[in-house]
Design an enzyme around this catalytic site. Structure first.
Site, PDB file in Angstrom:
ATOM      1  N   ASN A  50      22.459 -16.494  60.864  1.00  0.00           N
ATOM      2  CA  ASN A  50      21.371 -17.291  60.279  1.00  0.00           C
ATOM      3  C   ASN A  50      20.357 -16.355  59.629  1.00  0.00           C
ATOM      4  O   ASN A  50      20.113 -15.234  60.108  1.00  0.00           O
ATOM      5  CB  ASN A  50      20.714 -18.223  61.307  1.00  0.00           C
ATOM      6  CG  ASN A  50      20.195 -17.551  62.544  1.00  0.00           C
ATOM      7  OD1 ASN A  50      20.690 -16.501  62.953  1.00  0.00           O
ATOM      8  ND2 ASN A  50      19.188 -18.137  63.171  1.00  0.00           N
ATOM      9  N   GLU A  52      16.545 -16.623  58.138  1.00  0.00           N
ATOM     10  CA  GLU A  52      15.346 -17.460  58.010  1.00  0.00           C
ATOM     11  C   GLU A  52      14.430 -16.952  56.900  1.00  0.00           C
ATOM     12  O   GLU A  52      14.701 -15.926  56.264  1.00  0.00           O
ATOM     13  CB  GLU A  52      14.641 -17.524  59.368  1.00  0.00           C
ATOM     14  CG  GLU A  52      15.558 -18.149  60.420  1.00  0.00           C
ATOM     15  CD  GLU A  52      14.898 -18.351  61.776  1.00  0.00           C
ATOM     16  OE1 GLU A  52      13.815 -17.793  62.035  1.00  0.00           O
ATOM     17  OE2 GLU A  52      15.494 -19.103  62.580  1.00  0.00           O
ATOM     18  N   ASN A  53      13.346 -17.701  56.671  1.00  0.00           N
ATOM     19  CA  ASN A  53      12.437 -17.365  55.576  1.00  0.00           C
ATOM     20  C   ASN A  53      11.021 -17.767  55.962  1.00  0.00           C
ATOM     21  O   ASN A  53      10.829 -18.759  56.680  1.00  0.00           O
ATOM     22  CB  ASN A  53      12.877 -18.124  54.309  1.00  0.00           C
ATOM     23  CG  ASN A  53      12.204 -17.599  53.069  1.00  0.00           C
ATOM     24  OD1 ASN A  53      11.065 -17.939  52.761  1.00  0.00           O
ATOM     25  ND2 ASN A  53      12.899 -16.746  52.344  1.00  0.00           N
ATOM     26  N   ALA A  54      10.036 -17.022  55.441  1.00  0.00           N
ATOM     27  CA  ALA A  54       8.626 -17.359  55.697  1.00  0.00           C
ATOM     28  C   ALA A  54       8.315 -18.772  55.203  1.00  0.00           C
ATOM     29  O   ALA A  54       7.452 -19.456  55.750  1.00  0.00           O
ATOM     30  CB  ALA A  54       7.718 -16.340  55.011  1.00  0.00           C
ATOM     31  N   CYS A  55       9.000 -19.190  54.171  1.00  0.00           N
ATOM     32  CA  CYS A  55       8.961 -20.596  53.753  1.00  0.00           C
ATOM     33  C   CYS A  55      10.038 -21.287  54.598  1.00  0.00           C
ATOM     34  O   CYS A  55      11.221 -21.300  54.241  1.00  0.00           O
ATOM     35  CB  CYS A  55       9.257 -20.698  52.252  1.00  0.00           C
ATOM     36  SG  CYS A  55       9.241 -22.387  51.671  1.00  0.00           S
ATOM     37  N   CYS A  61      21.641 -21.614  58.081  1.00  0.00           N
ATOM     38  CA  CYS A  61      22.366 -21.447  59.343  1.00  0.00           C
ATOM     39  C   CYS A  61      23.531 -20.465  59.175  1.00  0.00           C
ATOM     40  O   CYS A  61      24.067 -20.297  58.070  1.00  0.00           O
ATOM     41  CB  CYS A  61      22.953 -22.779  59.790  1.00  0.00           C
ATOM     42  SG  CYS A  61      21.747 -24.025  60.243  1.00  0.00           S
ATOM     43  N   GLU A  63      26.610 -20.828  60.105  1.00  0.00           N
ATOM     44  CA  GLU A  63      27.870 -21.482  59.700  1.00  0.00           C
ATOM     45  C   GLU A  63      27.921 -21.684  58.187  1.00  0.00           C
ATOM     46  O   GLU A  63      28.931 -21.400  57.542  1.00  0.00           O
ATOM     47  CB  GLU A  63      28.013 -22.849  60.386  1.00  0.00           C
ATOM     48  CG  GLU A  63      28.057 -22.787  61.901  1.00  0.00           C
ATOM     49  CD  GLU A  63      26.687 -22.905  62.550  1.00  0.00           C
ATOM     50  OE1 GLU A  63      25.697 -22.350  62.013  1.00  0.00           O
ATOM     51  OE2 GLU A  63      26.584 -23.561  63.602  1.00  0.00           O
ATOM     52  N   CYS A  95      24.564 -27.838  63.590  1.00  0.00           N
ATOM     53  CA  CYS A  95      23.700 -28.922  63.099  1.00  0.00           C
ATOM     54  C   CYS A  95      24.502 -29.850  62.189  1.00  0.00           C
ATOM     55  O   CYS A  95      25.616 -29.531  61.747  1.00  0.00           O
ATOM     56  CB  CYS A  95      22.481 -28.352  62.370  1.00  0.00           C
ATOM     57  SG  CYS A  95      22.799 -27.798  60.685  1.00  0.00           S
TER      58      CYS A  95
HETATM   59  N1  THU Z   1      21.027 -22.388  63.609  1.00  0.00           N
HETATM   60  C1  THU Z   1      22.238 -21.917  63.174  1.00  0.00           C
HETATM   61  O1  THU Z   1      22.313 -20.925  62.437  1.00  0.00           O
HETATM   62  N2  THU Z   1      23.341 -22.576  63.566  1.00  0.00           N
HETATM   63  C2  THU Z   1      23.367 -23.597  64.459  1.00  0.00           C
HETATM   64  O2  THU Z   1      24.436 -24.075  64.812  1.00  0.00           O
HETATM   65  C3  THU Z   1      22.101 -24.145  64.989  1.00  0.00           C
HETATM   66  C4  THU Z   1      20.866 -23.551  64.426  1.00  0.00           C
HETATM   67  C5  THU Z   1      19.828 -21.625  63.238  1.00  0.00           C
HETATM   68  C6  THU Z   1      18.909 -22.253  62.249  1.00  0.00           C
HETATM   69  C7  THU Z   1      17.613 -21.526  62.570  1.00  0.00           C
HETATM   70  O3  THU Z   1      17.602 -20.270  61.925  1.00  0.00           O
HETATM   71  C8  THU Z   1      17.679 -21.289  64.071  1.00  0.00           C
HETATM   72  O4  THU Z   1      19.056 -21.383  64.398  1.00  0.00           O
HETATM   73  C9  THU Z   1      16.882 -22.275  64.890  1.00  0.00           C
HETATM   74  O5  THU Z   1      17.174 -23.563  64.537  1.00  0.00           O
END
Ligand code: THU
Length: 150
Positions: A50, A52-55, A61, A63, A95
């Site tokens: 995964n 992420e971003n400041a925004c 994710c 996957e 998700c």
């Molecule tokens: N996340 C995933 O990468 N995969 C999942 O199956 C569930 C959630 C990430 C998204 C976000 O970066 C962090 O987990 C918290 O939700």
């Protein structure tokens, strides 16, 4: 194409690779690390995490990230994905958006949901997203009186 089943050794290796991929997780906001390892029919393995971003809402994710990596390199015939998190007591569960993106590439392939100790639960995409909407649905017969501006 028929589903090819992984040997126990392949399963263990894919799970190991998903946990390795997790170490690259960029998750400073949620502190929830996720890794994924995706196996193609011809035996290649792609990995992703995964990011992420400041925004916040721009985060992706593990996957979907690994599927985009594989597709963008010309691979879309998947037989299995392993997903890893740091949860001790729960199997990580993808998700809804990721389930739909997995489903785009078939309903029958295998999804290995893991825990930190590398124990796992095996599911299929179909089990994770029953009665789903997919590419074939777009071709199904529709009424003929759809307004011409659509
Ligand atoms: N996340 C995933 O990468 N995969 C999942 O199956 C569930 C959630 C990430 C998204 C976000 O970066 C962090 O987990 C918290 O939700």
């Amino acid at each position: 194409m028929d589903q090819r089943h992984l040997s126990q050794e392949e399963v263990n290796e894919l799970i190991h690779q998903s946990h390795e991929a997790k170490t690259f997780s960029y998750s400073p906001y949620s502190k929830f690390r996720v890794g994924a390892a995706l196996k193609t029919r011809d035996g290649r393995v792609f990995t992703g995490c995964n990011v992420e971003n400041a925004c916040y809402n721009l985060g992706v994710c593990a996957e979907r990230n690994v599927i985009a990596k594989a597709v963008s390199e010309g691979y879309k015939d998947f037989i299995a994905i392993a997903i890893a998190s740091d949860m001790e007591k729960e199997f990580i569960s993808p998700c809804g958006a990721c389930r739909q993106v997995m489903r785009e590439f078939g309903c029958k392939w295998e999804v290995y949901l893991t825990k930190i100790d590398k124990s796992y639960e095996k599911m299929t995409v179909d089990e994770l997203l029953p009665r789903s909407f997919g590419p074939d649905d777009l071709c199904k017969k529709k009424v003929s009186n759809i307004p011409s501006n659509h």
